[in-house]
Design a protein around this motif. Structure first.
Motif, short mmCIF file in Angstrom:
data_model
loop_
_atom_site.label_atom_id
_atom_site.label_comp_id
_atom_site.label_asym_id
_atom_site.label_seq_id
_atom_site.Cartn_x
_atom_site.Cartn_y
_atom_site.Cartn_z
N ARG A 46 33.92 31.00 51.25
CA ARG A 46 33.66 32.07 52.24
C ARG A 46 34.02 33.43 51.65
NH1 ARG A 46 35.55 29.41 58.02
NH2 ARG A 46 34.11 27.66 57.86
N GLU A 47 35.09 33.46 50.88
CA GLU A 47 35.47 34.73 50.24
C GLU A 47 34.42 35.17 49.21
OE1 GLU A 47 39.44 34.05 48.76
OE2 GLU A 47 40.31 34.26 50.77
N VAL A 48 33.78 34.22 48.55
CA VAL A 48 32.70 34.55 47.62
C VAL A 48 31.55 35.19 48.40
CG1 VAL A 48 30.88 33.59 46.14
CG2 VAL A 48 33.25 32.84 45.85
N VAL A 49 31.20 34.59 49.53
CA VAL A 49 30.09 35.11 50.33
C VAL A 49 30.41 36.51 50.85
CG1 VAL A 49 28.72 34.76 52.42
CG2 VAL A 49 29.21 32.82 50.91
N THR A 50 31.59 36.69 51.42
CA THR A 50 31.93 38.02 51.94
C THR A 50 32.12 39.02 50.80
OG1 THR A 50 34.28 37.42 52.08
CG2 THR A 50 32.95 37.16 54.09
N GLY A 51 32.66 38.58 49.68
CA GLY A 51 32.82 39.46 48.53
C GLY A 51 31.47 39.88 47.96
N SER A 52 30.49 38.98 48.03
CA SER A 52 29.15 39.32 47.53
C SER A 52 28.51 40.40 48.39
CB SER A 52 28.26 38.08 47.47
OG SER A 52 27.98 37.58 48.77
N VAL A 53 28.80 40.39 49.67
CA VAL A 53 28.30 41.44 50.56
C VAL A 53 28.90 42.78 50.15
CG1 VAL A 53 28.27 42.29 52.94
CG2 VAL A 53 27.85 39.86 52.48
N ASP A 54 30.20 42.78 49.84
CA ASP A 54 30.86 44.01 49.38
C ASP A 54 30.23 44.52 48.09
OD1 ASP A 54 32.60 43.84 51.54
OD2 ASP A 54 34.22 42.92 50.37
N HIS A 55 29.97 43.62 47.14
CA HIS A 55 29.34 44.03 45.88
C HIS A 55 27.95 44.61 46.13
CE1 HIS A 55 32.06 42.98 42.61
NE2 HIS A 55 32.46 41.97 43.35
N SER A 56 27.22 43.99 47.04
CA SER A 56 25.88 44.48 47.37
C SER A 56 25.94 45.88 47.97
CB SER A 56 25.23 43.50 48.36
OG SER A 56 24.00 44.00 48.82
N GLU A 57 26.88 46.09 48.87
CA GLU A 57 27.04 47.40 49.50
C GLU A 57 27.43 48.46 48.48
OE1 GLU A 57 29.82 46.66 52.67
OE2 GLU A 57 28.26 45.83 53.98
N GLU B 196 33.40 26.27 43.53
CA GLU B 196 32.93 25.53 42.36
C GLU B 196 31.51 25.00 42.56
OE1 GLU B 196 35.30 22.56 44.90
OE2 GLU B 196 35.46 24.67 44.35
N HIS B 197 31.16 24.65 43.79
CA HIS B 197 29.80 24.20 44.08
C HIS B 197 28.82 25.38 44.00
CE1 HIS B 197 32.39 21.20 46.25
NE2 HIS B 197 31.66 20.41 45.47
N LEU B 198 29.28 26.54 44.44
CA LEU B 198 28.44 27.74 44.32
C LEU B 198 28.19 28.06 42.85
CD1 LEU B 198 30.15 29.97 47.05
CD2 LEU B 198 27.86 28.95 47.18
N LEU B 199 29.24 27.94 42.03
CA LEU B 199 29.09 28.21 40.60
C LEU B 199 28.15 27.19 39.95
CD1 LEU B 199 29.73 29.77 38.05
CD2 LEU B 199 31.87 28.48 37.86
N VAL C 213 29.77 40.05 30.77
CA VAL C 213 28.89 39.47 31.80
C VAL C 213 28.20 40.60 32.57
CG1 VAL C 213 28.85 38.15 33.95
CG2 VAL C 213 30.20 37.32 32.02
N GLU C 214 28.97 41.59 32.97
CA GLU C 214 28.39 42.72 33.72
C GLU C 214 27.36 43.47 32.89
OE1 GLU C 214 31.87 44.87 35.00
OE2 GLU C 214 32.04 43.67 36.83
N ASN C 215 27.65 43.65 31.60
CA ASN C 215 26.69 44.33 30.71
C ASN C 215 25.40 43.52 30.57
OD1 ASN C 215 28.40 46.49 30.27
ND2 ASN C 215 29.23 45.64 28.38
N HIS D 175 25.34 39.31 42.90
CA HIS D 175 26.49 39.71 43.73
C HIS D 175 27.41 38.52 43.99
CE1 HIS D 175 23.35 42.77 45.05
NE2 HIS D 175 24.21 43.43 44.29
N LEU D 176 26.81 37.34 44.17
CA LEU D 176 27.63 36.13 44.35
C LEU D 176 28.46 35.85 43.10
CD1 LEU D 176 24.92 34.07 46.20
CD2 LEU D 176 27.18 34.56 47.14
N LEU D 177 27.85 36.00 41.93
CA LEU D 177 28.58 35.79 40.68
C LEU D 177 29.72 36.80 40.54
CD1 LEU D 177 29.14 34.59 37.89
CD2 LEU D 177 27.29 36.06 37.00
N LEU D 178 29.45 38.06 40.81
CA LEU D 178 30.50 39.08 40.69
C LEU D 178 31.65 38.80 41.63
CD1 LEU D 178 28.24 42.24 40.30
CD2 LEU D 178 29.58 41.09 38.51
N ALA D 179 31.35 38.33 42.83
CA ALA D 179 32.41 37.97 43.79
C ALA D 179 33.23 36.79 43.27
CB ALA D 179 31.81 37.67 45.15
N MET D 180 32.57 35.84 42.61
CA MET D 180 33.30 34.72 42.02
C MET D 180 34.25 35.20 40.93
SD MET D 180 30.51 31.71 41.59
CE MET D 180 29.26 31.53 42.83
N LEU D 181 33.78 36.15 40.14
CA LEU D 181 34.61 36.69 39.07
C LEU D 181 35.83 37.44 39.59
CD1 LEU D 181 31.80 37.85 36.64
CD2 LEU D 181 33.52 36.09 36.17
#
Length: 187
Positions: free
Chosen positions: A10-21, A147-150, A61-63, A32-38
């Protein structure tokens, strides 16, 4: 489906929203999901990133993701396929940027608008969430974790999977790092 997600997923999902914003993107993407995982610490995903040496190479990774955006979203596999046809993607990008400016192939952002408190997920990001559920079910797990998301990110062809693979995070490598066993690809 979201009720089956663990706290870290859930934190990955909410964090991905933050990255998107922060990126000013129109929707939440796999990137955005990957960046939230990182961003995570103390999770199975963070452990996998540490085992695979990715945790210390976030900048790389970001580059790589930024480079893919510069190429208009072409994956390395796309670029290789085009090279096989005699098409030099780097040369084409250089000529386009020479004429239209740096980043000309990046997806154009729409003007900022008010959000209703809900940021849409791109079709590929939605598919990724479904894929993560299939992987969890295929493994006999009752909940969907980060881990399943990854694993789902590495199982889906595209730019994010290419970037992860370039950094040593293939489906099999992630599965070994997280679960320690042999590969059993689900769904």
């Amino acid at each position: 489906m979201f009720e089956r997600f663990t706290k870290d997923a859930r934190e990955v999902v909410t964090g991905s929203v933050d990255h998107s914003e922060r990126a000013g993107a129109d929707s939440v993407t796999e990137e955005h999901l990957l960046l939230a995982m990182l961003d995570q610490e103390g999770t199975r995903t963070a452990f996998a990133f540490a085992c695979l040496g990715i945790a210390d190479r976030r900048g790389s990774v970001e580059n790589a993701l930024a480079d893919a955006r510069r190429r208009g979203g072409l994956s390395r596999a796309d670029e290789t396929a085009l090279a096989g046809l005699g098409i030099d993607v780097d040369e084409i990008i250089s000529k386009i940027e020479e004429t239209h400016g740096a980043g000309a192939l990046q997806v154009a952002r729409r003007p900022k608008r008010r959000w209703s408190g809900h940021r849409a997920f791109s079709p590929s990001a939605k598919d990724l969430l479904v894929k993560s559920l299939r992987i969890a079910v295929g493994r006999g797990d009752r909940h969907v974790g980060g881990e399943h998301l990854l694993l789902a990110l590495t199982a889906r062809p595209g730019v994010v999977a290419d970037v992860l693979a370039e950094h040593g995070a293939t489906y099999e490598a992630v599965e070994r790092a997280v679960f320690g066993g042999g590969a059993t690809r689900a769904g």
